[in-house]
Motif scaffolding. Structure first.
Motif, PDB file in Angstrom:
ATOM      1  N   GLY A 488       0.806  -1.211   0.000  1.00 54.17           N
ATOM      2  CA  GLY A 488       0.000   0.000   0.000  1.00 54.17           C
ATOM      3  C   GLY A 488       0.840   1.262   0.000  1.00 54.17           C
ATOM      4  N   GLY A 489       2.142   1.140  -0.251  1.00 55.54           N
ATOM      5  CA  GLY A 489       3.045   2.288  -0.228  1.00 55.54           C
ATOM      6  C   GLY A 489       3.543   2.650  -1.609  1.00 55.54           C
ATOM      7  N   TRP A 490       4.615   3.430  -1.651  1.00 51.77           N
ATOM      8  CA  TRP A 490       5.150   3.901  -2.922  1.00 51.77           C
ATOM      9  C   TRP A 490       6.610   4.285  -2.744  1.00 51.77           C
ATOM     10  N   ILE A 491       7.294   4.440  -3.894  1.00 47.73           N
ATOM     11  CA  ILE A 491       8.694   4.871  -3.910  1.00 47.73           C
ATOM     12  C   ILE A 491       8.781   6.147  -4.730  1.00 47.73           C
ATOM     13  N   ASP A 492       9.364   7.192  -4.143  1.00 50.71           N
ATOM     14  CA  ASP A 492       9.618   8.452  -4.843  1.00 50.71           C
ATOM     15  C   ASP A 492      11.096   8.546  -5.183  1.00 50.71           C
ATOM     16  N   VAL A 493      11.408   9.333  -6.211  1.00 47.45           N
ATOM     17  CA  VAL A 493      12.795   9.521  -6.609  1.00 47.45           C
ATOM     18  C   VAL A 493      13.066  11.006  -6.809  1.00 47.45           C
ATOM     19  N   TRP A 494      14.226  11.428  -6.358  1.00 43.78           N
ATOM     20  CA  TRP A 494      14.726  12.781  -6.599  1.00 43.78           C
ATOM     21  C   TRP A 494      16.130  12.652  -7.140  1.00 43.78           C
ATOM     22  N   SER A 495      16.455  13.410  -8.174  1.00 43.18           N
ATOM     23  CA  SER A 495      17.792  13.303  -8.744  1.00 43.18           C
ATOM     24  C   SER A 495      18.147  14.578  -9.481  1.00 43.18           C
ATOM     25  N   ARG A 496      19.420  14.955  -9.394  1.00 42.31           N
ATOM     26  CA  ARG A 496      19.955  16.096 -10.133  1.00 42.31           C
ATOM     27  C   ARG A 496      21.324  15.692 -10.688  1.00 42.31           C
ATOM     28  N   PRO A 497      21.586  15.966 -11.966  1.00 45.78           N
ATOM     29  CA  PRO A 497      22.905  15.626 -12.521  1.00 45.78           C
ATOM     30  C   PRO A 497      24.027  16.282 -11.720  1.00 45.78           C
ATOM     31  N   GLY A 498      24.985  15.477 -11.293  1.00 46.01           N
ATOM     32  CA  GLY A 498      26.111  15.983 -10.533  1.00 46.01           C
ATOM     33  C   GLY A 498      25.853  16.170  -9.055  1.00 46.01           C
ATOM     34  N   GLU A 499      24.587  16.048  -8.598  1.00 48.40           N
ATOM     35  CA  GLU A 499      24.261  16.234  -7.180  1.00 48.40           C
ATOM     36  C   GLU A 499      23.851  14.939  -6.502  1.00 48.40           C
ATOM     37  N   GLY A 500      23.564  13.914  -7.286  1.00 50.53           N
ATOM     38  CA  GLY A 500      23.200  12.641  -6.688  1.00 50.53           C
ATOM     39  C   GLY A 500      21.725  12.306  -6.844  1.00 50.53           C
ATOM     40  N   THR A 501      21.350  11.215  -6.186  1.00 45.98           N
ATOM     41  CA  THR A 501      19.998  10.685  -6.303  1.00 45.98           C
ATOM     42  C   THR A 501      19.498  10.262  -4.925  1.00 45.98           C
ATOM     43  N   ALA A 502      18.202  10.406  -4.719  1.00 46.48           N
ATOM     44  CA  ALA A 502      17.586   9.968  -3.466  1.00 46.48           C
ATOM     45  C   ALA A 502      16.315   9.199  -3.785  1.00 46.48           C
ATOM     46  N   PHE A 503      16.199   7.987  -3.254  1.00 45.06           N
ATOM     47  CA  PHE A 503      14.981   7.185  -3.348  1.00 45.06           C
ATOM     48  C   PHE A 503      14.351   7.137  -1.953  1.00 45.06           C
ATOM     49  N   ARG A 504      13.029   7.272  -1.905  1.00 43.05           N
ATOM     50  CA  ARG A 504      12.306   7.253  -0.626  1.00 43.05           C
ATOM     51  C   ARG A 504      11.165   6.249  -0.700  1.00 43.05           C
ATOM     52  N   LEU A 505      11.195   5.283   0.218  1.00 41.19           N
ATOM     53  CA  LEU A 505      10.128   4.294   0.354  1.00 41.19           C
ATOM     54  C   LEU A 505       9.208   4.737   1.488  1.00 41.19           C
TER      55      LEU A 505
END
Length: 561
Positions: A488-505
């Motif tokens: 019942g949940g989800w995964i979000d993603v944030w990313s910027r070239p050269g700054e990295g990536t973040a995944f959130r469950l």
């Protein structure tokens, strides 16, 4: 009172917003009301003006006629009086004539006033007026106009009479009478317009009642007409909703040959086409799922044999020449990757078939994250990345399937290590009364917005040429998304070239509504812990792992105690 009115008004607004039929009825009645108000208002003003002008003209004619008759009476009275020598009796005879003349008229209130600014006359007559006549109602403008008139033309003004605590409209008409031997006098007749006002009020009441009845009739007619049009549309909407819910055999009854019947036939044709295509797609999907599942199962037997043979060769690779030994290592690596790919394909086939099941149990997400970080610690050390665990504190325990959450975290950490460029990787675990969340943040190459939008697609890679050390089937994030959705949940993603990536469950708790993830995206940066890093069970050196509580600055060991 306001608390009661608000739900009623909200209910009416909700009904108008949800029902086209009621909106049409309300709009028709509102527009009809505006039209009737305009028409009836114009009619009322026109009729009222016409009634007033008619009554005014009657009063003017009556005043002129009365003035002429009185003038004749005075002339005859003066001649008779002078002939007989009875000058003293002139006023009495004149007043009797005036009283008799006025009494015979419909206007019972009168006044005969001597005009100001006149010289001495032979005969002096007193002013005469009826008891109910109020001379204060005579305006200066009216008296001046009547006194200065060169003929007997009448002048009038509208007034309001105070009667029994109320008021009623009236009209004052003034003209002149020249009395021989006595001078000029002003004759005023007071005509009540109460009967005219009553007639106008009755007409207005009749128009209002008739208008209300007409508006109600228009609303009723509009409701029936709208029902004839909206009914089939509503039936089509209900049928569409049932088809969307899986009842593919639903159809709309068709009667007649009008536009609504044409709509029904077109809808049924569309439903027939959709049913055929959905059945074909369902059959094809079933065949594909069965094919993938069968192939995966069938490949397991020869793969097991190949893996056993490969393991034997891999254990004896030192006895081979360098080229053969390297070939054996590559064979062993690809066999392991093939085995993971088969496992992923089987898992996807379960998701596609709707056969995936959760094995829920209370789980401490912080301990789970610590375990996965410890398992990937050597790989992170090879890449030069430091693994950090940040746990602000709160409701960490959650009802989840730990096997699937571990798989999600393994995929996210593996991607972070492969693309982290040797920089620190932060794992944040936090929760609230509504949800629990885990975020993995790297500071590596990052992705563009277009790449981030496709990161959960099956077999898609942001950089296919990049060397991977954690698998690389291209299905990990897709399976992770399905595992999250199964909770019942989800995964979000944030990313910027050269700054990295973040995944959130984010995993909502049972019964929670309007869930907001307890972790921001990207997660807030936390300073490294000053506490000594946690050590492995065998006390061997490893990449540092720190569990930091920003509020108390406690470490993992303190939390465990």
């Amino acid at each position: 009172m306001a608390a009661r009115r608000r739900p009623i008004w909200e209910g009416v607004t909700r009904s108008l917003r949800r029902s086209l039929q009621w909106r049409v009825v309300a709009a028709s009645m509102a527009l009809s009301t505006l039209a009737l108000v305009g028409v009836f208002g114009y009619m009322s003003l026109s009729v009222g003006q016409n009634l007033f002008e008619t009554r005014r003209d009657e009063a003017l004619v009556e005043a002129v006629r009365a003035s002429g008759e009185m003038q004749q009476i005075f002339d005859e009275a003066v001649t008779a009086t002078l002939t007989s020598g009875e000058v003293d009796a002139l006023q009495d005879r004149a007043l009797d004539a005036v009283t008799g003349l006025i009494a015979s008229r419909t206007s019972t209130e009168y006044a005969m006033l001597r005009t100001d600014r006149q010289g001495e006359t032979l005969l002096q007559m007193n002013d005469v007026q009826s008891q109910a006549f109020d001379t204060d109602l005579l305006s200066t403008e009216l008296r001046t106009a009547v006194a200065d008139a060169s003929d007997t033309a009448p002048y009038y003004q509208s007034v309001r009479l105070e009667q029994g605590g109320g008021s009623e409209p009236a009209i004052m008409v003034g003209t002149t009478v020249d009395v021989p031997l006595a001078g000029r006098y002003e004759l005023y007749l007071q005509t009540s317009l109460q009967s005219t006002q009553a007639t106008l009020g009755f007409m207005q009441l009749t128009m209002v009642l008739g208008g209300l009845a007409l508006i109600a009739l228009i609303g009723l007619i509009t409701w029936f007409v709208a029902r004839m049009v909206v009914g089939p549309v509503q039936q089509a909407a209900d049928s569409a909703a049932r088809i969307a819910a899986g009842e593919l055999d639903v159809r709309i009854p068709v009667r007649g040959d009008d536009e609504v019947a044409t709509l029904g036939r077109s809808f049924n044709d569309m439903a027939d086409s959709i049913e055929v295509q959905i059945n074909e797609l369902a059959t094809l999907s079933t065949v594909q799922q069965r094919f993938v599942s069968d192939v995966s199962h069938e490949l397991r037997t020869p793969l097991t044999t190949i893996k056993l043979a490969g393991d034997v060769l891999h254990d004896r690779r030192e006895a081979f020449d360098p080229v053969a030994g390297r070939t054996v290592e590559l064979l062993h690596t690809q066999i392991e990757r093939f085995e993971r790919l088969l496992a992923d394909l089987l898992e996807l086939s379960r998701f596609d078939a709707g056969a995936a099941q959760l094995e829920i149990e209370p789980t401490n997400l912080v301990r789970l994250a610590e375990g996965e970080i410890a398992a990937l610690e050597p790989l992170a050390a090879e890449h030069g990345s430091e693994l950090r665990l940040v746990a602000p504190g709160g409701h960490f325990e959650a009802e989840v399937d730990p096997r699937r959450i571990r798989r999600i975290l393994q995929n996210l950490l593996g991607n972070a290590i492969d693309h982290g460029e040797g920089r620190p990787i932060v794992v944040t675990v936090d929760s609230s009364s509504d949800a629990a969340a885990i975020a993995v943040r790297d500071h590596g190459v990052g992705m563009t917005e277009e790449q981030a939008s496709r990161v959960f697609d099956r077999f898609w890679r942001a950089d296919p040429s990049r060397q991977r050390r954690t698998g690389g089937t291209g299905l990990g994030l897709s399976i992770s998304r399905d595992d999250a959705a199964l909770h019942g949940g989800w995964i979000d993603v944030w990313s910027r070239p050269g700054e990295g990536t973040a995944f959130r469950l984010t995993l909502p708790r049972a019964g929670a509504r309007a869930v907001v993830s307890p972790i921001d995206l990207p997660p807030a940066e936390e300073p490294p812990s000053e506490a000594p890093p946690a050590q492995a069970a065998d006390d061997t050196a490893s990449a540092p792992i720190a569990l930091v509580d920003p509020a108390t600055r406690t470490t993992t060991e303190e939390v465990e105690r």
